[in-house]
Design a protein around this motif. Structure first.
Motif, PDB file in Angstrom:
ATOM      1  N   LYS A   1       0.839  -1.205   0.000  1.00 37.83           N
ATOM      2  CA  LYS A   1       0.000   0.000   0.000  1.00 37.83           C
ATOM      3  C   LYS A   1       0.874   1.255   0.000  1.00 37.83           C
ATOM      4  O   LYS A   1       1.903   1.306   0.664  1.00 37.83           O
ATOM      5  CB  LYS A   1      -0.915   0.020   1.227  1.00 37.83           C
ATOM      6  CG  LYS A   1      -2.053  -0.996   1.180  1.00 37.83           C
ATOM      7  CD  LYS A   1      -2.861  -1.006   2.475  1.00 37.83           C
ATOM      8  CE  LYS A   1      -3.601   0.293   2.683  1.00 37.83           C
ATOM      9  NZ  LYS A   1      -4.677   0.512   1.680  1.00 37.83           N
TER      10      LYS A   1
ATOM     11  N   GLN B   1      -7.566  -4.697  -3.481  1.00 34.05           N
ATOM     12  CA  GLN B   1      -6.164  -4.265  -3.528  1.00 34.05           C
ATOM     13  C   GLN B   1      -5.230  -5.475  -3.454  1.00 34.05           C
ATOM     14  O   GLN B   1      -4.191  -5.525  -4.133  1.00 34.05           O
ATOM     15  CB  GLN B   1      -5.871  -3.310  -2.376  1.00 34.05           C
ATOM     16  CG  GLN B   1      -6.575  -1.973  -2.456  1.00 34.05           C
ATOM     17  CD  GLN B   1      -6.284  -1.117  -1.230  1.00 34.05           C
ATOM     18  OE1 GLN B   1      -5.144  -1.040  -0.766  1.00 34.05           O
ATOM     19  NE2 GLN B   1      -7.313  -0.481  -0.692  1.00 34.05           N
TER      20      GLN B   1
ATOM     21  N   GLU C   1      -5.212  -7.197  -6.817  1.00 37.63           N
ATOM     22  CA  GLU C   1      -4.422  -6.404  -7.758  1.00 37.63           C
ATOM     23  C   GLU C   1      -2.930  -6.605  -7.503  1.00 37.63           C
ATOM     24  O   GLU C   1      -2.134  -6.757  -8.438  1.00 37.63           O
ATOM     25  CB  GLU C   1      -4.782  -4.927  -7.628  1.00 37.63           C
ATOM     26  CG  GLU C   1      -3.980  -4.016  -8.546  1.00 37.63           C
ATOM     27  CD  GLU C   1      -4.245  -2.537  -8.279  1.00 37.63           C
ATOM     28  OE1 GLU C   1      -3.830  -1.710  -9.098  1.00 37.63           O
ATOM     29  OE2 GLU C   1      -4.857  -2.217  -7.235  1.00 37.63           O
TER      30      GLU C   1
END
Length: 760
Positions: free
Chosen positions: A320, A360, A363
């Motif tokens: 992140k 996320q 991905e």
């Protein structure tokens, strides 16, 4: 500042992204079949807790703790965890089990809960301090600590590809701090997915020192909520920087808020150093994740999929772009507390954020060329967010209601898991692909607390350590205690015979042949004589043919073909009348003697030889490739040749009670039966076997003697035996699990020879 995500993409290290080091610490209460806490002492068979690297006790004498060594794959971690559970479940008393739930069993009054009886006084005092401060009942909660370390080479490559942080130690610590802060911010998702303590026995709340009463309904995780144990509100530790973390933790100890640093019960701890102060100079080496309940649907408390979820979550936390502030960390703690108190069947109030995190994660896996296993794991997590009844906690509720009670549900699982562990006592789960003697040695080493490293799994090569003492073991009994030349002598049957004959031992008369043609030219010497044809260098009885009454030229040729398939030279020896016994010599003593009955079936007048063999091979003690105590009987060329000599084929139906032999040689490795004779055979034969082994220069040897009358003493002038072979790497499992008589476990004797300071 370049993000880690950007850094990884630049240096094209997507594959290295998932390389890591893992370790598990898993707690579990010993319980009785009644669902009450077992109050017995920690089993002495586990050796000394002062050095045991794998099996310890946590707070209570009744609370086992399993510790896996750091390894580089999730699968490897889980297999070690499974092996440790096999060791524990087969070692604890017959009427005890390992409770599979985080919430405890029925507990006695506080004063009756036994504190771990450890050697170090300070360790015992620390547990009494915890009992006084939090109550013994709270300490009986069990869970999993997940130790996680990034691959060192991966961290080094990332460091080399950036210029923002000049010190490599500071760079490494910065990555772990990012992981820690984001972990604390989003840990609620793991509480949702892996929370597994929706209810408990009423005795847990009866003894609660804080006066908490049981929740009115099921919740996701009692252990992870305020009902579990946690530090008091005045303990506030910052993860903003390493310096802040160290200063706050040291201050909490100095002010008496914590008795010592290990009392800090955060969901994540920064680890590696002996004292927290050393983090300032040595940096963070790994993190300890402490929020996980036991998954009762996995026999070992945490499934490989659970571990994979945690790994992917950790990687997302550094992938992140953002890093949580301390204010967001505090908000994350509140969210996790709220999740823990939700009903497991309710859709979480944080579902949208959870689905975003899952997206996320997916991905991230696709951009880093992750595996289908990882993608499937992510889809399972997504499914649980949408359908809460799929979560572990909800499944537990369903199981409890079907079983009738919390205790009934837990005991049913505990009993099932112990039954599974006892089903194949000759096998060690996680390592059942290895030879069985190696598995038995691994079991004993893990039980006694010797540190084990598998150097080459396919070659059965182990390293064993105790403190600064190391030993190398191959095939469970080939060690440094043997002279180098000993296995070379035993491998060569001709040399073995000459060495033993020169030392005065009786050996069979025979000749060696280098070619089949040469052997055939000498057939006239053996016509109408009992003979044995065998490879010069062999083990496990492979390639041997025995003709008690002599062999026709055709059968002699076939025997030569079989033998030459196994070696470039063949021996033809006189057949010796009598019964063959295997003497297992270990460290100058005969540890076991086995009568091996050649592969056979007994007719019933109804079934063919082939059908009888199939039925006999169903015995759970029979297997293939030396992975079981007894080997399955084959129906190959040698067996069919043996049947022919008795007037049978594989389709013949033997009369009721008729014993039909399928092998002449009696090796267990070719389907034979095993009968223990250790206490019956005269001592003079044992003395002879030991002397033979010493003559060869071995500490471990399988000596095969043919003895007509084992009760009649053997003398120098009139030896009552003929030595057929001396075998290096003799199988040990066939002595431990026999068809008839007393089993003789031998692997502990190997360990005692190697580590007399530990095994006594």
């Amino acid at each position: 500042m370049k993000t880690i995500k950007e850094n990884i993409k630049e240096i094209k290290m997507e594959n290295a992204f998932y390389q890591a080091v893992y370790g598990i610490e898993k707690e579990g209460l010993r319980t009785l079949s009644s669902g009450k806490l077992a109050l017995t002492e920690h089993p002495r068979q586990f050796g000394n807790r002062s050095f045991h690297p794998y099996i310890q006790t946590d707070f209570s004498e009744s609370q086992l703790e399993f510790i896996t060594s750091p390894v580089t794959s999730i699968h490897e971690t889980h297999r070690w965890l499974s092996a440790l559970h096999d060791v524990a479940l087969r070692t604890i008393p017959e009427d005890e089990y390992i409770w599979p739930m985080s919430m405890p069993v029925t507990l006695p009054e506080e004063e009756a809960i036994p504190v771990a009886n450890l050697e170090k006084r300070e360790d015992v005092d620390y547990r009494h301090y915890l009992a006084e401060k939090y109550g013994k009942t709270k300490q009986m909660l069990s869970g999993v600590h997940y130790n996680f370390e990034f691959d060192k080479e991966f961290i080094e490559r990332l460091y080399q590809n950036q210029t923002d942080i000049l010190n490599p130690i500071d760079f490494k610590s910065a990555i772990y701090l990012k992981l820690a802060k984001n972990f604390l911010r989003y840990q609620w998702l793991l509480t949702y997915l892996l929370g597994a303590a929706p209810t408990g026995d009423e005795t847990f709340f009866k003894n609660d020192q804080q006066g908490n009463s049981a929740p009115r309904d099921y919740i996701r995780s009692i252990r992870s909520s305020h009902y579990g144990y946690a530090n008091s509100d005045d303990v506030s530790i910052s993860f903003e920087t390493v310096a802040d973390y160290v200063a706050d933790l040291e201050e909490a100890v100095s002010e008496g808020k914590l008795s010592e640093e290990r009392e800090f019960y955060s969901g994540i701890r920064l680890r590696e150093t002996k004292t927290v102060h050393e983090l300032l100079t040595k940096g963070i080496s790994y993190v300890e994740l402490r929020i996980f309940d036991l998954n009762p649907f996995d026999a070992f408390g945490m499934s490989e999929q659970d571990m994979q979820v945690v790994h992917l979550f950790c990687m997302l936390m550094v992938w992140k772009e953002d890093t949580a502030t301390m204010a967001e960390v505090r908000e994350g703690k509140k969210m996790s507390d709220a999740i823990a108190l939700e009903h497991p069947n309710d859709v979480t109030g944080f579902q949208n954020e959870g689905l975003d995190l899952i997206a996320q994660m997916e991905e991230m896996v696709r951009e880093t060329n992750g595996t289908e296993v990882q993608l499937d794991c992510i889809q399972q997590a997504k499914k649980q967010l949408i359908y809460p009844e799929e979560t572990i906690a909800a499944r537990i509720i369903k199981g409890i209601e079907e079983a009738g009670s919390y205790l009934s549900f837990g005991m049913k699982l505990a009993q099932h898991y112990k039954k599974e562990a006892l089903k194949r006592p000759y096998s060690l789960r996680g390592f059942s692909n290895m030879e069985m003697s190696t598995q038995l040695l691994l079991f004993d080493a893990l039980q006694k607390g010797l540190k084990v490293e598998i150097l080459d799994e396919s070659e059965q090569f182990l390293k064993l350590d105790y403190q600064k003492h190391s030993e190398y073991v191959k095939n469970a009994n080939m060690t440094s205690k043997d002279t180098y030349i000993a296995p070379l002598i035993m491998e060569n049957k001709t040399v073995t015979k000459k060495v033993l004959a020169e030392a005065g031992f009786k050996v069979p008369v025979g000749e060696e042949y280098q070619t089949k043609a040469e052997a055939e030219e000498s057939y006239w010497q053996y016509e109408n004589k009992g003979i044995v044809v065998k490879p010069k260098s062999t083990n496990y009885g492979v390639g041997i043919s025995i003709f008690k009454e002599g062999a026709s030229f055709e059968d002699y040729q076939s025997a030569m073909d079989f033998a030459f398939k196994e070696d470039s030279a063949v021996l033809v020896e006189e057949f010796i009348e009598g019964t063959e016994y295997r003497f297992f010599v270990l460290d100058d003593q005969v540890a076991a003697i086995l009568l091996r009955v050649p592969a056979n079936v007994v007719g019933d007048g109804k079934h063919t030889v082939k059908e009888l063999v199939t039925e006999k091979n169903k015995n759970p003690l029979r297997g293939t490739n030396h992975r079981a105590p007894l080997e399955e009987i084959q129906l190959g060329e040698i067996e069919q040749l043996m049947l022919k000599g008795q007037g049978f084929t594989i389709d013949s139906i033997p009369e009721n009670g008729k014993r039909v032999y399928l092998r002449e040689n009696s090796n267990i490795s070719t389907g034979g039966d095993s009968i223990d004779m250790t206490d019956l055979i005269d001592q003079t034969y044992k003395d002879a076997a030991v002397k033979m082994t010493k003559t060869i220069g071995a500490k471990v040897c399988g000596v095969d003697l043919i003895i007509p009358d084992y009760q009649k003493p053997s003398t120098v002038d009139c030896p009552g035996y003929t030595v057929i072979e001396a075998n290096f790497n003799p199988a040990m499992h066939m002595h431990a699990f026999v068809s008839e008589g007393k089993g003789r476990p031998l692997t502990m004797g190997i360990l005692k020879m190697l580590f007399p300071e530990v095994i006594n």
